[in-house]
Design an enzyme around this catalytic site. Sequence first.
Site, PDB file in Angstrom:
ATOM      1  N   HIS A  12       0.808  -1.213   0.000  1.00 23.39           N
ATOM      2  CA  HIS A  12       0.000   0.000   0.000  1.00 23.39           C
ATOM      3  C   HIS A  12       0.848   1.274   0.000  1.00 23.39           C
ATOM      4  O   HIS A  12       0.342   2.348  -0.336  1.00 23.39           O
ATOM      5  CB  HIS A  12      -0.939   0.016   1.205  1.00 23.39           C
ATOM      6  CG  HIS A  12      -2.172  -0.810   1.014  1.00 23.39           C
ATOM      7  ND1 HIS A  12      -2.169  -2.179   1.152  1.00 23.39           N
ATOM      8  CD2 HIS A  12      -3.445  -0.464   0.688  1.00 23.39           C
ATOM      9  CE1 HIS A  12      -3.390  -2.632   0.929  1.00 23.39           C
ATOM     10  NE2 HIS A  12      -4.180  -1.621   0.641  1.00 23.39           N
ATOM     11  N   ASP A  72      -0.212  -7.744   1.595  1.00 25.54           N
ATOM     12  CA  ASP A  72       0.291  -6.363   1.640  1.00 25.54           C
ATOM     13  C   ASP A  72       1.815  -6.331   1.804  1.00 25.54           C
ATOM     14  O   ASP A  72       2.345  -5.907   2.825  1.00 25.54           O
ATOM     15  CB  ASP A  72      -0.401  -5.612   2.782  1.00 25.54           C
ATOM     16  CG  ASP A  72      -0.208  -4.108   2.695  1.00 25.54           C
ATOM     17  OD1 ASP A  72       0.263  -3.630   1.643  1.00 25.54           O
ATOM     18  OD2 ASP A  72      -0.532  -3.406   3.674  1.00 25.54           O
ATOM     19  N   SER A  82       3.502   1.468   8.420  1.00 26.56           N
ATOM     20  CA  SER A  82       3.340   0.381   7.454  1.00 26.56           C
ATOM     21  C   SER A  82       4.675  -0.008   6.843  1.00 26.56           C
ATOM     22  O   SER A  82       5.499   0.838   6.514  1.00 26.56           O
ATOM     23  CB  SER A  82       2.397   0.813   6.332  1.00 26.56           C
ATOM     24  OG  SER A  82       1.110   1.005   6.835  1.00 26.56           O
TER      25      SER A  82
END
EC number: 3.4.21.46
Length: 259
Positions: free
Chosen positions: A67, A115, A209
Amino acid sequence: MADRSGHLAALILLGAAVCVAQPRGRILGGQEAKSHERPYMASVQVNGKHVCGGFLVSEQWVLSAAHCLEDVAEGKLQVLLGAHSLSQPEPSKRLYDVLRAVPHPDSQPDTIDHDLLLLKLSEKAELGPAVQPLAWQREDHEVPAGTLCDVAGWGVVSHTGRRPDRLQHLLLPVLDRTTCNLRTYHDGTITERMMCAESNRRDSCKGDSGGPLVCGGVAEGVVTSGSRVCGNRKKPGIYTRLASYVAWIDGVMADSAAA
């Protein structure tokens, strides 16, 4: 238009257009890490601004979250290694261009499944005490519930949007998948390719992230960038289990070496 509610936004000028790159995730309830104690940590940057975490897995490859590419647009994607402070001069710091960005082929913008993102640096990293690859889990096993694991990042550290200049970290206990899948938690959405950690006022979030969840000195998971309420005990942190992706990670790095 930049968000003025406290979340940092890095403005990226693309000709006459203006895009916004926002740092994905934050360390809530943590503390400053000891300088260069985590030599694998990487700051994934767009036009010189931190947007995601990551970690060195070999001399020329950094692992992060797929992402994170949503923030790149036509900006310049780079990786900073050897840093404790993002702004202060440090002998070990070096910014690398990205030669290849390889998201997992099954990753999608509207889901946190798969992801993962591999970034090939433009050249091999200069290894030393402050820059070292991190071992990652290759054996398919479950981390026992309650195991304390380390997560680190440069994401904002409070709901008011305060952003640290120096690396932050915290210890989080692993939460078993059955509990994480309860209706009052993540309601069955956590697959065997994911793992959870408790999030009662202490949490990683979108801004961190791509950073590793490190258990016993080994990266077991990667912080996902799915949208959720950070620090809410009913919404545990979600991490991509690396043991589920050994073949893909090895394959990407091997194919690139052979090319």
